[in-house]
Scaffold this motif. Structure first.
Motif, mmCIF file in Angstrom:
data_model
loop_
_atom_site.group_PDB
_atom_site.id
_atom_site.type_symbol
_atom_site.label_atom_id
_atom_site.label_comp_id
_atom_site.label_asym_id
_atom_site.label_seq_id
_atom_site.Cartn_x
_atom_site.Cartn_y
_atom_site.Cartn_z
ATOM 1 N N ILE A 184 0.798 -1.224 0.000
ATOM 2 C CA ILE A 184 0.000 0.000 0.000
ATOM 3 C C ILE A 184 0.834 1.279 0.000
ATOM 4 N N ALA A 185 2.075 1.215 0.491
ATOM 5 C CA ALA A 185 2.886 2.425 0.576
ATOM 6 C C ALA A 185 4.343 2.062 0.816
ATOM 7 N N PRO A 186 5.273 2.950 0.412
ATOM 8 C CA PRO A 186 6.687 2.721 0.755
ATOM 9 C C PRO A 186 6.833 2.612 2.268
ATOM 10 N N ILE A 187 7.738 1.814 2.731
ATOM 11 C CA ILE A 187 7.829 1.521 4.158
ATOM 12 C C ILE A 187 8.035 2.781 5.001
ATOM 13 N N GLU A 188 8.744 3.775 4.460
ATOM 14 C CA GLU A 188 8.992 4.987 5.239
ATOM 15 C C GLU A 188 7.734 5.858 5.374
ATOM 16 N N LYS A 189 6.732 5.612 4.523
ATOM 17 C CA LYS A 189 5.485 6.379 4.568
ATOM 18 C C LYS A 189 4.302 5.530 5.023
ATOM 19 N N TRP A 190 4.577 4.305 5.390
ATOM 20 C CA TRP A 190 3.518 3.314 5.629
ATOM 21 C C TRP A 190 2.556 3.728 6.734
ATOM 22 N N SER A 191 3.058 4.070 7.918
ATOM 23 C CA SER A 191 2.157 4.429 9.018
ATOM 24 C C SER A 191 1.432 5.734 8.731
ATOM 25 N N GLU A 192 2.111 6.676 8.119
ATOM 26 C CA GLU A 192 1.482 7.945 7.745
ATOM 27 C C GLU A 192 0.309 7.693 6.792
ATOM 28 N N TYR A 193 0.510 6.804 5.838
ATOM 29 C CA TYR A 193 -0.524 6.471 4.862
ATOM 30 C C TYR A 193 -1.756 5.894 5.549
ATOM 31 N N ILE A 194 -1.545 5.001 6.494
ATOM 32 C CA ILE A 194 -2.664 4.357 7.172
ATOM 33 C C ILE A 194 -3.464 5.362 7.997
ATOM 34 N N VAL A 195 -2.771 6.175 8.763
ATOM 35 C CA VAL A 195 -3.466 7.170 9.599
ATOM 36 C C VAL A 195 -4.221 8.164 8.734
ATOM 37 N N LYS A 196 -3.555 8.703 7.705
ATOM 38 C CA LYS A 196 -4.183 9.724 6.871
ATOM 39 C C LYS A 196 -5.352 9.192 6.051
ATOM 40 N N ASN A 197 -5.362 7.881 5.795
ATOM 41 C CA ASN A 197 -6.439 7.295 5.002
ATOM 42 C C ASN A 197 -7.537 6.660 5.848
ATOM 43 N N THR A 198 -7.526 6.953 7.135
ATOM 44 C CA THR A 198 -8.601 6.436 7.999
ATOM 45 C C THR A 198 -9.165 7.483 8.953
ATOM 46 N N GLN A 199 -8.354 8.433 9.394
ATOM 47 C CA GLN A 199 -8.790 9.294 10.497
ATOM 48 C C GLN A 199 -9.986 10.182 10.148
ATOM 49 N N GLU A 200 -10.058 10.695 8.933
ATOM 50 C CA GLU A 200 -11.186 11.558 8.577
ATOM 51 C C GLU A 200 -12.496 10.770 8.558
ATOM 52 N N GLN A 201 -12.450 9.558 8.015
ATOM 53 C CA GLN A 201 -13.643 8.723 7.956
ATOM 54 C C GLN A 201 -14.088 8.267 9.345
ATOM 55 N N LEU A 202 -13.142 8.116 10.267
ATOM 56 C CA LEU A 202 -13.482 7.675 11.620
ATOM 57 C C LEU A 202 -14.111 8.794 12.449
ATOM 58 N N LYS A 203 -14.001 10.016 11.976
ATOM 59 C CA LYS A 203 -14.556 11.142 12.728
ATOM 60 C C LYS A 203 -16.083 11.131 12.769
ATOM 61 N N LYS A 204 -16.709 10.339 11.920
ATOM 62 C CA LYS A 204 -18.174 10.281 11.939
ATOM 63 C C LYS A 204 -18.706 9.534 13.157
ATOM 64 N N TYR A 205 -17.830 8.799 13.833
ATOM 65 C CA TYR A 205 -18.241 8.046 15.018
ATOM 66 C C TYR A 205 -18.072 8.905 16.269
ATOM 67 N N ASP A 206 -18.974 8.736 17.206
ATOM 68 C CA ASP A 206 -18.930 9.461 18.470
ATOM 69 C C ASP A 206 -17.872 8.836 19.369
ATOM 70 N N THR A 207 -16.821 9.587 19.678
ATOM 71 C CA THR A 207 -15.739 9.031 20.494
ATOM 72 C C THR A 207 -16.157 8.796 21.943
ATOM 73 N N ASN A 208 -17.352 9.211 22.312
ATOM 74 C CA ASN A 208 -17.882 8.856 23.627
ATOM 75 C C ASN A 208 -18.452 7.450 23.631
ATOM 76 N N ASN A 209 -18.643 6.911 22.420
ATOM 77 C CA ASN A 209 -19.241 5.583 22.294
ATOM 78 C C ASN A 209 -18.304 4.548 21.695
ATOM 79 N N VAL A 210 -17.271 4.986 20.989
ATOM 80 C CA VAL A 210 -16.347 4.033 20.368
ATOM 81 C C VAL A 210 -14.935 4.595 20.415
ATOM 82 N N GLU A 211 -13.981 3.723 20.670
ATOM 83 C CA GLU A 211 -12.570 4.116 20.757
ATOM 84 C C GLU A 211 -11.781 3.328 19.721
ATOM 85 N N PHE A 212 -10.899 4.038 19.014
ATOM 86 C CA PHE A 212 -10.069 3.414 17.987
ATOM 87 C C PHE A 212 -8.596 3.495 18.392
#
Length: 278
Positions: A23-51
């Motif tokens: 999915i991504a070069p190893i030096e960018k791998w964790s950055e890629y995962i966070v950046k491609n999930t965090q915006e979509q996860l914002k639709k969930y109420d963090t009082n009800n679900v923890e990621f």
């Protein structure tokens, strides 16, 4: 409260070196995962679900730097050492060992301890010395949990029975809980149940009734701690697991098990959608 954990193990290794990362070069791998999930996860109420996402150590700083200010993602590491630095005490004689204070300084909020792979590793070392003592494994893990909590980390503590232990599952799990969590601030702990006997290619996963039975037992033994399914939260079992009242979430690892095997952020998000129903 629901808990969705992601254990990325060594999914960073490229395929030409025997890994599953495409999915991504190893030096960018964790950055890629966070950046491609965090915006979509914002639709969930963090009082009800923890990621929380557990990254290999080399990727912790990159993952934390990729988080937005209001990111719902908590970054975690894959285990900590059973000893640590202390003001006026040991300031760093821990060659090869990842201490809780070290990962806390990198921005971690969580760690996973007692995963079946960690338990297997510790037991194999003991077996080389002619010792077969699962209680000793639990005592070592207890030290890790204590150091993690002392540094300010929350802990996903894994328990589970192997095929040889399945007949005595109740005794095995009780010892893992009683010894591993002895003297621990339980408000900082979530339990993950791993049916070790059912994990791996060709293995038959536990039934809904079996998972519910184990989760009920764990809650009774721990005065109601959250219990997540650690045998792998996947697209094909997410709906079933969400229907078990005693299960409070799950632990995701690989998202694709055939074809281009690996972890893919869009499939991770789809698993969460199925589990939560939205």
């Amino acid at each position: 409260m629901k808990y969705i954990f992601l254990n990325l193990k060594r999914f960073d290794i490229p395929k030409d070196l025997g890994g599953v990362n495409s999915i991504a070069p190893i030096e960018k791998w964790s950055e890629y995962i966070v950046k491609n999930t965090q915006e979509q996860l914002k639709k969930y109420d963090t009082n009800n679900v923890e990621f929380a996402m557990f990254f290999p150590e080399a990727h912790l700083i990159g993952a934390n730097e990729a988080k937005s200010i209001d990111s719902p993602i908590k970054i975690g590491c894959q285990g900590v050492y059973r000893d640590d630095t202390a003001i006026g005490g040991n300031f760093g004689a821990f060659t090869t060992n990842r201490t809780a204070n070290a990962v806390k300084a990198m921005g971690c909020e969580y760690t996973i301890i007692g995963h079946c792979e960690e338990r297997k590793d510790k037991l194999e070392i003991m077996l080389e010395a002619g010792v077969n003592d699962t209680a000793a494994v639990n005592r070592l893990l207890n030290k890790e949990v204590k150091n993690a909590i002392a540094s300010g980390l929350k802990v996903l503590y894994c328990i589970g029975e192997s095929s040889d232990e399945q007949e005595n599952w109740e005794e095995v799990l009780r010892k893992q809980l009683q010894i591993g969590l002895d003297g621990i601030d339980l408000s900082k702990v979530v339990i993950a149940y791993e049916p070790v006997w059912a994990i791996g290619p060709g293995k038959v996963p536990p039934s809904k009734e079996y998972i519910q039975k184990i989760a009920s037992f764990v809650k009774k033994e721990t005065n109601g701690l959250p219990v997540v399914y650690g045998g792998g939260l996947k697209a094909d079992n997410a709906e079933m697991l969400s229907s078990i009242p005693e299960i409070d979430g799950g632990l995701i690892a690989l998202t694709r098990f055939s074809g281009e095997i690996g972890f893919y952020p869009d499939e991770y998000l789809e698993i969460i959608n199925i589990y939560t129903g939205c």
